[in-house]
Design an enzyme around this catalytic site. Sequence first.
Site, short mmCIF file in Angstrom:
data_model
loop_
_atom_site.label_atom_id
_atom_site.label_comp_id
_atom_site.label_asym_id
_atom_site.label_seq_id
_atom_site.Cartn_x
_atom_site.Cartn_y
_atom_site.Cartn_z
N ASP A 98 0.87 -1.17 0.00
CA ASP A 98 0.00 0.00 0.00
C ASP A 98 0.91 1.22 0.00
O ASP A 98 1.91 1.25 0.72
CB ASP A 98 -0.84 -0.01 1.29
CG ASP A 98 -2.23 0.52 1.09
OD1 ASP A 98 -2.35 1.64 0.60
OD2 ASP A 98 -3.18 -0.18 1.46
N ASP A 193 -3.21 4.74 -2.15
CA ASP A 193 -4.30 5.26 -1.33
C ASP A 193 -4.85 6.57 -1.91
O ASP A 193 -4.06 7.44 -2.31
CB ASP A 193 -3.73 5.51 0.08
CG ASP A 193 -4.81 5.76 1.11
OD1 ASP A 193 -5.60 4.84 1.37
OD2 ASP A 193 -4.85 6.88 1.66
N GLU A 256 -6.68 3.51 -5.68
CA GLU A 256 -7.94 3.54 -4.94
C GLU A 256 -8.75 4.73 -5.42
O GLU A 256 -8.30 5.87 -5.27
CB GLU A 256 -7.69 3.66 -3.43
CG GLU A 256 -8.99 3.53 -2.66
CD GLU A 256 -9.02 4.21 -1.28
OE1 GLU A 256 -9.92 3.89 -0.49
OE2 GLU A 256 -8.16 5.07 -1.01
N HIS A 318 -11.27 -3.12 3.53
CA HIS A 318 -11.20 -2.84 4.95
C HIS A 318 -11.95 -1.56 5.34
O HIS A 318 -11.88 -1.14 6.49
CB HIS A 318 -9.73 -2.72 5.36
CG HIS A 318 -9.06 -1.56 4.67
ND1 HIS A 318 -8.90 -1.52 3.30
CD2 HIS A 318 -8.55 -0.41 5.14
CE1 HIS A 318 -8.32 -0.37 2.96
NE2 HIS A 318 -8.09 0.31 4.07
N ASP A 319 -12.60 -0.92 4.36
CA ASP A 319 -13.31 0.33 4.64
C ASP A 319 -14.83 0.19 4.55
O ASP A 319 -15.54 1.15 4.84
CB ASP A 319 -12.89 1.42 3.64
CG ASP A 319 -11.44 1.85 3.83
OD1 ASP A 319 -10.96 1.84 4.99
OD2 ASP A 319 -10.79 2.19 2.82
C1 NOJ Z 1 -8.35 5.00 2.26
C2 NOJ Z 1 -7.98 3.86 3.14
O1 NOJ Z 1 -8.41 2.66 2.55
C3 NOJ Z 1 -8.60 4.12 4.49
O2 NOJ Z 1 -8.53 3.00 5.33
C4 NOJ Z 1 -7.92 5.32 5.07
O3 NOJ Z 1 -8.54 5.67 6.30
C5 NOJ Z 1 -8.00 6.53 4.13
N1 NOJ Z 1 -7.72 6.18 2.78
C6 NOJ Z 1 -7.01 7.58 4.54
O4 NOJ Z 1 -5.72 7.15 4.23
#
Ligand code: NOJ
Length: 518
Positions: A98, A193, A256, A318-319
């Site tokens: 990542d 990210d 992402e 994971h979000d």
């Molecule tokens: C996206 C990530 O997947 C998330 O977990 C994170 O909190 C935010 N970006 C900030 O980096």
Amino acid sequence: MDAAWWQRGVVYQVYPRSLQDSDGDGTGDLNGITRRLDDLRALGVDAVWLSPIYPSPMTDFGYDVSDYCGIDPLFGTMAEFDALLARAHALGLKLILDFVPNHTSDQHPWFQASRERSGDKADWYLWRDEPNNWMANFGGSGWTWDERRGQFYYHSFLPTQPDLNWRNPAVKRAMYDALRFWLNKGVDGFRVDVIWMMLKDAEFRDNPPNQAWHPGDRPFEQFLPVYSADRPEVHEVVAEMRAVLDEYPERVLIGEIYLPIDKLVTYYGRDGDGAQLPFNFHLLLLPHWTAGAIASLINDYQAALPAGAWPNWVLGNHDRSRVATRVGPAQARVAAMLLLTLRGTPTIYMGDELGMLDTAIPTADIRDPAELREPGQGLGRDPERTPFPWDSGANHGFTTGTPWLPMGDTVPRSIQTDDPASMFSLHRRLLDLRRAHPALALGELSAASAEGGVLRYRRTLNGTAFEIVLNTGGAVAETVMDRGGTVVADTHEVGERPVEPGPLHLKPDQGLLIRTTT
Ligand code: NOJ
């Protein structure tokens, strides 16, 4: 077809805190991951993406990086990382890291230096005398006052995650060198990210109000992020990152991106000089999981792909709430068949292959800042980050200590491995088929159709054809086969069986993968 590994293969996301603890502190670590690589290989995936493992104060669990070229002691050492990478490669697995370029931790030496107006880091972050109306993703204004500097700095996320100034060439050089540090070790690519947020309006114009916003909605949505994200200039930076990866053979850049399809596909870049895989989260975001909605999504996405662009699909991360919670455990099996038979690189979020559900987190155990800062709005991400259940021992074999988040009650992997009807066995079967048949990994995709809750499409390559028939609803359904074939995977039954042309009856939540004549 001459396909790259990241086109042919399947990506598996590991959330390092939750895969396997090796030292009893209750948090997963690199040695734990290394120990489990054989198990990931046995599932049948090709590449492992690790969420951040860099030194971090962990205010956002590693997405607040304080050193881009190190390993956080919580996860282990650089020597242990090297061993992990070597083991992955020995098993034929690719390793993707990542990369978090939009912001650093406020504890990063760069930010600490930038708090002085003089010095070479003065212009490395976004400093202003007056805030504008840009909001932070985790609640409140995006601007925080710094006493020492006597100015505000901008943070798209937490105040402990100041945004870097990507218009500064020195920032770019430092970040590209960090990429090279890992590429030189042999890392196979990066998931970047919030890649679409890296550049902000040079004039810091206010974002326009969102007319659809109502009091009580998430404060962040009050304004449309027109000037704080997805700026046209971002594509230059993405292309530069890609060029750094292209200094090395066969590396992959994954971005992402939470944007509508027409915007998302611009991240492939001009003539494909951008991300090879701009993450397609649209299955994850579907408001209604219906055959019609999924068919439209597949067809719209296919139609929007620029020439030469390779598609990709994601069901969980994971979000976001886990797929088995979003669509229900029975339909999650259909969703798995969908993910692994669509055209494009699939990414599996660890635990989804066991049918893991969101785990309810007692208030005292909440860890995620998204929930702690805006409680009760369903924004917390702990429920989908709970530890992986390996076996029926204490803490399901995850740790000998106290797990950092509660263990859910998913049937552990060791039990599912022995059960041919389990969610895990269904995944393994689908992954085996995908590996065995290039038509599934690389073949053409017909237009998807939806009728009476049944989603259908075909995959074909060089005289091999598959028909995918998915009942997306909880009622029995019927469809008509115009050719016969062999059912090679079924969400409900184990083993192959013939199907005749004519009416085909589907049980509730039943999906069939059928090998047919072309
Ligand atoms: C996206 C990530 O997947 C998330 O977990 C994170 O909190 C935010 N970006 C900030 O980096």
